[in-house]
Motif scaffolding. Structure first.
Motif, mmCIF file in Angstrom:
data_model
loop_
_atom_site.group_PDB
_atom_site.id
_atom_site.type_symbol
_atom_site.label_atom_id
_atom_site.label_comp_id
_atom_site.label_asym_id
_atom_site.label_seq_id
_atom_site.Cartn_x
_atom_site.Cartn_y
_atom_site.Cartn_z
ATOM 1 N N TYR A 8 31.936 56.114 9.156
ATOM 2 C CA TYR A 8 33.246 56.603 9.590
ATOM 3 C C TYR A 8 33.698 55.870 10.849
ATOM 4 C CZ TYR A 8 32.426 60.587 6.448
ATOM 5 O OH TYR A 8 32.188 61.379 5.364
ATOM 6 N N PHE A 9 32.776 55.725 11.792
ATOM 7 C CA PHE A 9 33.105 55.082 13.057
ATOM 8 C C PHE A 9 33.543 53.625 12.837
ATOM 9 C CE2 PHE A 9 31.594 52.251 16.438
ATOM 10 C CZ PHE A 9 32.358 52.708 17.502
ATOM 11 N N VAL A 10 32.781 52.884 12.035
ATOM 12 C CA VAL A 10 33.102 51.470 11.792
ATOM 13 C C VAL A 10 34.439 51.348 11.075
ATOM 14 C CG1 VAL A 10 32.401 49.401 10.523
ATOM 15 C CG2 VAL A 10 30.698 50.704 11.823
ATOM 16 N N ALA A 11 34.698 52.209 10.112
ATOM 17 C CA ALA A 11 35.963 52.146 9.376
ATOM 18 C C ALA A 11 37.154 52.370 10.298
ATOM 19 C CB ALA A 11 35.954 53.171 8.244
ATOM 20 N N VAL A 12 37.079 53.363 11.160
ATOM 21 C CA VAL A 12 38.187 53.655 12.076
ATOM 22 C C VAL A 12 38.342 52.530 13.092
ATOM 23 C CG1 VAL A 12 39.007 55.231 13.873
ATOM 24 C CG2 VAL A 12 38.011 56.143 11.766
ATOM 25 N N ALA A 13 37.209 52.000 13.594
ATOM 26 C CA ALA A 13 37.270 50.916 14.572
ATOM 27 C C ALA A 13 37.927 49.683 13.966
ATOM 28 C CB ALA A 13 35.862 50.581 15.062
ATOM 29 N N GLU A 14 37.630 49.396 12.719
ATOM 30 C CA GLU A 14 38.170 48.188 12.087
ATOM 31 C C GLU A 14 39.622 48.371 11.652
ATOM 32 O OE1 GLU A 14 33.989 46.306 10.354
ATOM 33 O OE2 GLU A 14 35.347 47.323 8.975
ATOM 34 N N GLU A 15 39.989 49.587 11.254
ATOM 35 C CA GLU A 15 41.370 49.834 10.825
ATOM 36 C C GLU A 15 42.302 50.126 11.993
ATOM 37 O OE1 GLU A 15 42.492 49.312 7.941
ATOM 38 O OE2 GLU A 15 40.602 49.089 6.844
ATOM 39 N N GLY A 16 41.737 50.627 13.111
ATOM 40 C CA GLY A 16 42.568 50.980 14.261
ATOM 41 C C GLY A 16 43.407 52.207 14.035
ATOM 42 N N SER A 17 43.052 52.994 13.021
ATOM 43 C CA SER A 17 43.839 54.179 12.696
ATOM 44 C C SER A 17 42.960 55.151 11.927
ATOM 45 C CB SER A 17 45.060 53.806 11.851
ATOM 46 O OG SER A 17 45.647 54.948 11.274
ATOM 47 N N VAL A 18 42.969 56.418 12.365
ATOM 48 C CA VAL A 18 42.216 57.441 11.648
ATOM 49 C C VAL A 18 42.847 57.678 10.279
ATOM 50 C CG1 VAL A 18 41.516 59.868 11.644
ATOM 51 C CG2 VAL A 18 41.426 58.546 13.766
ATOM 52 N N THR A 19 44.162 57.710 10.242
ATOM 53 C CA THR A 19 44.861 57.981 8.981
ATOM 54 C C THR A 19 44.589 56.906 7.940
ATOM 55 O OG1 THR A 19 46.611 59.142 10.181
ATOM 56 C CG2 THR A 19 47.110 58.400 7.941
ATOM 57 N N VAL A 20 44.729 55.634 8.353
ATOM 58 C CA VAL A 20 44.508 54.525 7.412
ATOM 59 C C VAL A 20 43.066 54.502 6.934
ATOM 60 C CG1 VAL A 20 44.491 52.014 7.164
ATOM 61 C CG2 VAL A 20 46.374 53.138 8.368
ATOM 62 N N ALA A 21 42.133 54.685 7.855
ATOM 63 C CA ALA A 21 40.715 54.678 7.479
ATOM 64 C C ALA A 21 40.422 55.823 6.511
ATOM 65 C CB ALA A 21 39.843 54.790 8.717
ATOM 66 N N ALA A 22 40.997 56.979 6.752
ATOM 67 C CA ALA A 22 40.748 58.137 5.891
ATOM 68 C C ALA A 22 41.293 57.912 4.491
ATOM 69 C CB ALA A 22 41.372 59.391 6.508
ATOM 70 N N GLU A 23 42.508 57.370 4.400
ATOM 71 C CA GLU A 23 43.174 57.253 3.104
ATOM 72 C C GLU A 23 42.719 56.036 2.305
ATOM 73 O OE1 GLU A 23 47.314 57.280 3.951
ATOM 74 O OE2 GLU A 23 47.386 59.434 4.450
ATOM 75 N N LYS A 24 42.577 54.892 2.967
ATOM 76 C CA LYS A 24 42.345 53.646 2.234
ATOM 77 C C LYS A 24 40.878 53.263 2.083
ATOM 78 C CE LYS A 24 46.831 51.506 3.151
ATOM 79 N NZ LYS A 24 47.547 50.288 3.641
#
Length: 302
Positions: A8-24
């Motif tokens: 979860y942490f890596v996904a949010v860090a790489e996307e720069g957005s909680v929403t984008v990381a959650a959805e995509k």
């Protein structure tokens, strides 16, 4: 701390957005992801993200944590892959070597004979000079070889074909107008001979010319057919080569049969009798099928 927290942490860090990381990337609900990130920060004991107008940004602690999180996930993935590899039985390897050019004619037959074995083995194919195929059979690097009969103490041969030799000459050579080339026609021409590397072919050609009463000193000596074809094109010489090279000739070079009974050179399969490979056993059981079928390649006789 669980691996899912790191993902979860890596996904949010790489996307720069909680929403984008959650959805995509994570396919989870944004509130749930935010809660998991807060739990992670509590466990680490420091703030990993700052939340601003431009989205999520890493704190210095977050940047330091990111490198280690990625490494941990990578090592976990490798651990899973290693376990799965260990759980699968290793595939048996079966290595076949061909005298360069012969794979065109004979590989289809090999795969046909071994069709039931192929899904269960690591099937390796190589292309080499004939003496190199023989050396690899002797050392055990190859299980099976298609080559000339090269004397090696532990290699057994079975002849599968006798290949006629043909004259290879420039397409605009005066002899190219003839349907056949007589041995006497070679006198006065620039003949391309052979070095000690293809010594079996050299011996066949030398014996043929001697029996025909033709005495010619070669203008060049070659190690392989590719060099021979190149010299025919560049020096306007003539070479006597096995028919298997015909599909490989460029437009500037043609082949013509030799008048009368042409010389032939043996093509054999070689293997070691002490090789206990069941795949080799399957091949040898079907070798009669291979001999009866003959070369699979399409010949270009023009």
């Amino acid at each position: 701390m669980e691996l899912r927290h790191l993902r979860y942490f890596v996904a949010v860090a790489e996307e720069g957005s909680v929403t984008v990381a959650a959805e995509k990337r994570l396919h989870t609900a944004q509130p749930s992801l935010s809660r998991q990130l807060r739990d992670l920060e509590l466990e680490v004991g420091t703030q990993l993200f700052t939340r601003g107008a431009r989205g999520i940004e890493l704190t210095p602690a977050g940047r330091a944590f990111l490198d280690h999180a990625r490494l941990a996930l990578s090592q976990a993935a490798e651990a899973v892959a290693a376990a799965r590899r260990a759980a699968r039985p290793a595939k048996a390897t079966f290595a076949v070597g061909f005298l360069t050019g012969q794979e065109v004619d004979w590989l289809p037959h090999v795969t046909q004979i071994l069709r039931a074995e192929l899904p269960n083995i690591d099937f390796k194919v190589s292309s080499l000079y004939s003496p190199d195929v023989a050396d690899a059979l002797q050392s055990g690097e190859l299980d099976l070889g298609f080559l000339r009969v090269e004397p090696r103490p532990d290699v057994t041969y079975k002849v599968i074909a006798k290949e006629p030799l043909v004259a290879i000459l420039p397409s605009d050579h005066h002899l190219a107008k003839e349907a056949e080339v007589a041995p006497a026609d070679l006198v006065g021409e620039s003949l391309i001979g052979f070095s000690d590397v293809p010594h079996v072919l050299r011996d066949v050609v030398d014996t043929y010319l001697r029996q025909q009463g033709v005495e010619i000193t070669p203008s060049h000596r070659i190690d392989n057919f590719a060099m021979g074809i190149s010299l025919v094109a560049s020096t306007r010489g003539i070479a006597l080569l096995p028919t298997y090279v015909e599909p490989l000739l460029p437009w500037s070079v043609v082949s013509r049969p030799l008048k009368g009974k042409p010389p032939t050179i043996d093509l054999a399969v070689g293997y070691r009798r002490d090789n206990k490979s069941p795949v080799l056993e399957t091949f040898l059981a079907g070798i009669g099928q291979l001999i009866a079928a003959g070369p699979a390649g399409v010949r270009n006789t023009g």
